[in-house]
Design an enzyme around this catalytic site. Structure first.
Site, short mmCIF file in Angstrom:
data_model
loop_
_atom_site.label_atom_id
_atom_site.label_comp_id
_atom_site.label_asym_id
_atom_site.label_seq_id
_atom_site.Cartn_x
_atom_site.Cartn_y
_atom_site.Cartn_z
N GLU A 70 63.51 -24.46 -21.81
CA GLU A 70 64.65 -23.65 -21.35
C GLU A 70 65.71 -23.54 -22.43
OE1 GLU A 70 66.01 -25.21 -17.58
OE2 GLU A 70 64.11 -24.77 -16.61
N GLU A 125 57.45 -26.15 -14.79
CA GLU A 125 58.34 -26.88 -13.88
C GLU A 125 58.36 -26.09 -12.59
OE1 GLU A 125 62.42 -28.03 -14.89
OE2 GLU A 125 61.70 -28.48 -16.92
C1 GAL Z 1 65.24 -27.60 -15.15
C2 GAL Z 1 65.29 -28.42 -16.41
C3 GAL Z 1 65.00 -29.88 -16.14
C4 GAL Z 1 65.78 -30.36 -14.98
C5 GAL Z 1 65.43 -29.52 -13.79
C6 GAL Z 1 66.05 -29.98 -12.50
O1 GAL Z 1 65.93 -26.41 -15.30
O2 GAL Z 1 64.38 -27.94 -17.34
O3 GAL Z 1 65.30 -30.64 -17.28
O4 GAL Z 1 67.13 -30.27 -15.29
O5 GAL Z 1 65.82 -28.21 -14.06
O6 GAL Z 1 67.40 -29.82 -12.46
#
Ligand code: GAL
Length: 911
Positions: free
Chosen positions: A509, A602
């Site tokens: 990200e 993710e």
């Molecule tokens: C994503 C990020 C993770 C973690 C997750 C939950 O956007 O890549 O590192 O922050 O959200 O908040």
């Protein structure tokens, strides 16, 4: 007799060889020593930043925006331009990275002078006896105290623990005179962060990025035959991370002693190809280094041995490389290559479908018939294939990625690496059916990759959470311009032989998602570096914002999507929330990139506190947490019905449905496998996350069983939630949900059916949302294909009566590192866990061991992890025990409370 210049060269060569041999013969039996130097360190940390010494690596910008409770998907911002400043030590540190700078013209030359030489802490005669004695791996911050409140120096984002600050570690190295002539290196697996190393008062090198491993050459500064003073300065900035980084020498530290002619650091690369059941060709590159003053004529041999599943080497090799003779100029490095064929190779593959078979390549370097170096490379033989329509294939078999994201901390043990704690994390994930780990978002401890290799997990190895743009004021973006190449190459060289790693991720990200062609250009540069280091694995970078038509996604081999796959803030319950907002983007990426594999790198970001249930519940299948809707902002707890998420997240059910509608997706990685320190979204007044499927102490949340029902469909199981102790809810609607691998289920309350239901398409749980609570017994019977499949019963328990301890392992090694994780349950008279018990427990230990930490998995508990006294959280508490090094014996652990019956168990701590 006259000597010709040719004769002179021969004489010189003979003399040089004699000289080298003389030194080599003085060596101990093993030609290479890798010595763990974790014992006997002294530690000192300045109380405040303002009193710290001025031996700083570089200047830093002033931190203005200190709030760390920004949503994770906020847009990263421009880096602050730093003024060039004198009086900083960066120019002396940069040369440590030279082996990882490709262009010789860009390598750094050490300036003259020896900064810090006058500073007392680096002096041999400095008296550090008043400093604290510590054992590595050491995380200075984990003992606390937790800082509470909105105006604390460290907020919830970084875990409310004092990980920032400047500190020193000192250790005497006893270098015997027999080491004279050897090359001696300090190998640090990880130092958080901005490590700078002095030896005998000389600044020898360092490495800023806290997650990478690095080597400092101590040879020029050591005095064999005497004691040598090592001093390491660590300067961990505040506001430098979106999670808990830990602080200090938090991984293993080694001393490596070699002959002056040796296999260089991470100097082998095993590249299996043409892999089938019948044979595999194993290409091998070996890089040698000659740090001696003259040419060295050496012979390089490598033999390959099979390892059994315990990692033990077979007595006889399965293949020998052709010996290679070469002449290595003084001060030169040289890479040689060879190939062998192994017949009937035992392939490495993920469990449970395949077996994680490994091999060891043992490379020896000889000079004049004498072995002067020996270097072992563990590797696996596996064929990876990536198919844009079908996903990931290992050895010809399609393997769905049933993955989770993991941060590096080990809960109450902090960032200090411990192999058993890491293994326990993986064991519990395996029990759930997980087969893949994304190392979010930084290089892991090397031992963790050895575990994923031996335990058969697939790994996305990831290096950066940001590039040039900043997410937090003092994060990696400050060093990115100077170090991105060195960090990236070092990361790959260290890890490239691990069979578990199936792809390299060079960004998560990153802010450059927003900068169009400019961001893509930087991504291309990084991608090229990765490819130069390893052509055998695909590259990727995770995107939560960049869309298919933008330039960034085309850069890497694999499309990794964070949250976008299932849609961000797109469900009815999310309407109107500020931030990124998208419908599910799998189809548009698939049509834009029909040849690229898509991974959900993710997904979910579901939130819950183990054992907490709030009423009424949301009727749909995914909702953001709000006060009165899944969340309690006073108690800082989130309901465990497992449908509540962060604003950009989705429940598991929503993710599963999207994945099932897009079968070309290769699988995904849940955010997150375990809870971790920091990022306590949505309640930044807390200390640790709510994202985990498993809580910080290692106790399973209900969600564990939802994933298990999907990931282990062949295993009969059913799980009921919530618990059934609701004295205040008699007659009130108390929804009951069931996670099962069956396709039909019937729920009974005190023997009365609440209805038999069939699982509809794109549904993943059974819900009886209208159940009216009555104490007694809840039972579910699940069916599969019309046949009885699994059954589960839970009961209203009696009052808390006694304590019950149970250990994950009753026999541990007294090696100073092995641990027993002991669960304490508060039970009723019948031995049932009382799910509402929050009792204060005192732990004690007798025998040659110690209590290392306690925890209960409550994200809002601020008692130091070192405390031997802790409240249970919803019935459970954890105590972690270690045997004293070299002192075998029985450890007796007792749990007591003011009102409940005490319990004692015994652990055998053995040699
Ligand atoms: C994503 C990020 C993770 C973690 C997750 C939950 O956007 O890549 O590192 O922050 O959200 O908040």
């Amino acid at each position: 007799m006259r000597t010709t210049s040719f004769d002179k060269r021969i004489i010189l060569l003979l003399l040089a060889s004699f000289f080298i041999l003389f030194h080599l013969s003085a060596q101990t039996k093993s030609p290479r020593d890798k010595i763990l130097i974790n014992d006997g360190w002294r530690f000192f940390k300045y109380t405040t930043l303002s009193e710290a010494d001025s031996l700083r690596y570089d200047v830093r910008p002033m931190v203005k925006d200190e709030r760390d409770d920004k949503p994770a998907d906020s847009r990263p911002t421009e880096a602050v331009k730093l003024e060039r400043a004198g009086g900083v030590l960066k120019p002396w540190i940069m040369p440590t990275g030279n082996p990882f700078v490709k262009d010789p013209k860009k390598r750094h030359i050490r300036p003259p002078g020896n900064p810090g030489a006058d500073f007392p802490f680096v002096q041999t005669n400095f008296d550090d006896s008043k400093w604290e004695q510590v054992q590595l791996p050491h995380d200075w911050a984990i003992r606390g105290p937790f800082q509470q409140g909105w105006n604390s120096e460290v907020g919830g984002g970084m875990g409310r623990l004092p990980s920032h600050g400047v500190a020193w570690y000192r250790k005497e190295l006893d270098i015997p005179s027999s080491d004279d002539g050897k090359s001696i290196y300090l190998d640090v697996d990880g130092a958080m962060s901005y490590a700078m190393v002095w030896i005998n008062g000389k600044l020898a090198g360092g490495w800023p990025y806290g997650y990478n491993s690095f080597r400092v050459n101590l040879t020029p500064y050591l005095v064999p035959g005497s004691s040598n003073q090592l001093a390491i300065r660590i300067d961990n900035p505040p506001s430098s991370s979106r999670w808990y980084p830990g602080g200090g020498l938090y991984r293993n530290v080694w001393l490596t002693k070699t002959s002056p002619v040796h296999v260089s650091h991470w100097g082998t690369f095993v590249k299996p190809r043409e892999i089938s059941k019948n044979s595999a060709v194993i290409d091998l590159d070996v890089t040698l280094e000659n740090t001696y003053r003259s040419v060295a004529d050496v012979e390089v041999n490598t033999k390959i041995y099979a390892l059994n599943l315990k990692g033990e080497r077979a007595p006889r090799p399965v293949a020998n490389y052709k010996p290679l003779k070469l002449s290595l100029g003084s001060g030169r490095t040289l890479t040689t290559s060879g190939s062998v064929t192994i017949n009937n190779p035992k392939l490495w593959g993920p469990l449970p479908e395949q077996n994680p078979n490994r091999y060891a390549a043992v490379t020896t370097v000889s000079m004049n018939g004498k072995i002067i170096d020996s270097y072992e490379t563990i590797f696996g033989i596996r064929e990876l294939r990536f198919d844009a329509k079908k996903g990931v294939f290992v050895n010809g078999q399609r393997i769905e990625l049933k993955g989770v994201n993991q941060h590096h901390d080990l809960g109450s043990l902090g960032a200090a690496f411990n192999k058993r704690a890491a293994e326990r994390q993986l064991e519990l994930l395996r029990e759930m059916g997980c087969n893949a780990i994304r190392m979010a978002h930084n290089p892991p401890a090397p031992e963790l990759l050895a575990l994923t290799d031996s335990m058969g997990f697939l790994v996305v190895n990831e290096i950066y959470d940001g590039w040039e743009l900043k997410k937090t004021p003092l994060d990696f973006h400050l060093i990115f311009p100077d170090w991105h190449e060195q960090d990236l190459r070092a990361f790959i060289r260290r890890d490239r032989n691990h069979p578990s790693i199936i792809m390299w991720s060079f960004g998560n990200e990153v802010g450059e998602q927003y900068t169009g062609e400019q961001g893509a250009e930087l991504a291309r540069r990084l991608n090229t570096i990765v490819k130069e280091e390893d052509m055998s694995r695909p590259t990727t970078l995770s995107m939560n914002y960049a869309k298919a038509h933008m330039p960034l996604p085309g850069v890497a081999d694999i499309i990794s999507l964070n949250y976008q796959g299932e849609g961000i803030r797109n469900g009815a319950a999310y309407a109107g929330l500020k931030g990124i907002n998208t419908q599910p983007v799998f189809p548009e990426f698939h049509s834009q990139y029909p040849d690229k594999v898509i991974v959900s790198s993710e997904n979910a970001a579901t939130l819950s506190s183990r054992g907490e249930y709030m009423f009424p519940i949301f009727k749909g299948n995914s909702s953001p947490v709000r006060g009165g809707q899944g969340g309690d902002s006073l108690r800082l707890q989130v309901s465990a019905y497992e449908i509540y998420t962060v604003d950009f997240g989705a429940s598991p059910d929503k993710v599963f449905a999207t994945m099932d509608k897009h079968p070309f997706v290769a699988g995904g990685f849940v955010w997150s496998g375990w809870d971790y320190l920091g990022e306590p979204s949505p309640y930044y007044l807390a200390r640790s996350s709510y994202f985990g499927i498993i809580d910080l102490a290692g106790f399973k949340k209900d969600r564990f069983y939802l994933y298990q029902s999907r990931w282990k469909p062949e295993m009969p199981m059913a799980h009921i939630l919530p618990h059934w102790n609701w004295p205040d809810r008699v007659g009130l609607t108390t929804p009951v949900h069931v996670f099962t691998s069956g396709d039909e289920a019937e729920l009974f309350l005190n023997g009365k059916s609440q209805g038999r239901k069939k699982m509809a398409r794109y549904e993943y749980r059974f819900r009886w949302d209208e159940v009216r609570y009555a104490p007694g017994e809840l039972k579910v019977v699940s069916y599969k294909d019309g046949k009885k499949w699994a059954e589960e019963t839970i009961k209203t328990t009696g009052g808390a009566s006694q304590l019950q301890l149970s250990a994950d392992r009753q026999s541990i090694l007294c090696d100073g590192s092995d641990l027993s994780f002991i669960t304490l349950q508060v039970t009723d008279k019948a031995g049932l866990m009382v799910p509402t018990a929050n009792d204060n427990i005192r732990f004690s230990i007798q025998g040659p061991g110690e209590i290392v930490a306690t925890d209960n998995g409550d994200p809002a508990n601020f008692v130091s992890f070192l405390s031997h006294e802790r409240k249970t959280f919803n019935g459970l508490c954890l105590v972690i025990v270690r045997g004293k090094k070299g002192q075998p014996g029985l450890l007796t652990i007792t749990a007591e409370s003011d009102t409940l019956k005490a319990h004692t168990i015994t652990i055998n701590s053995r040699q």
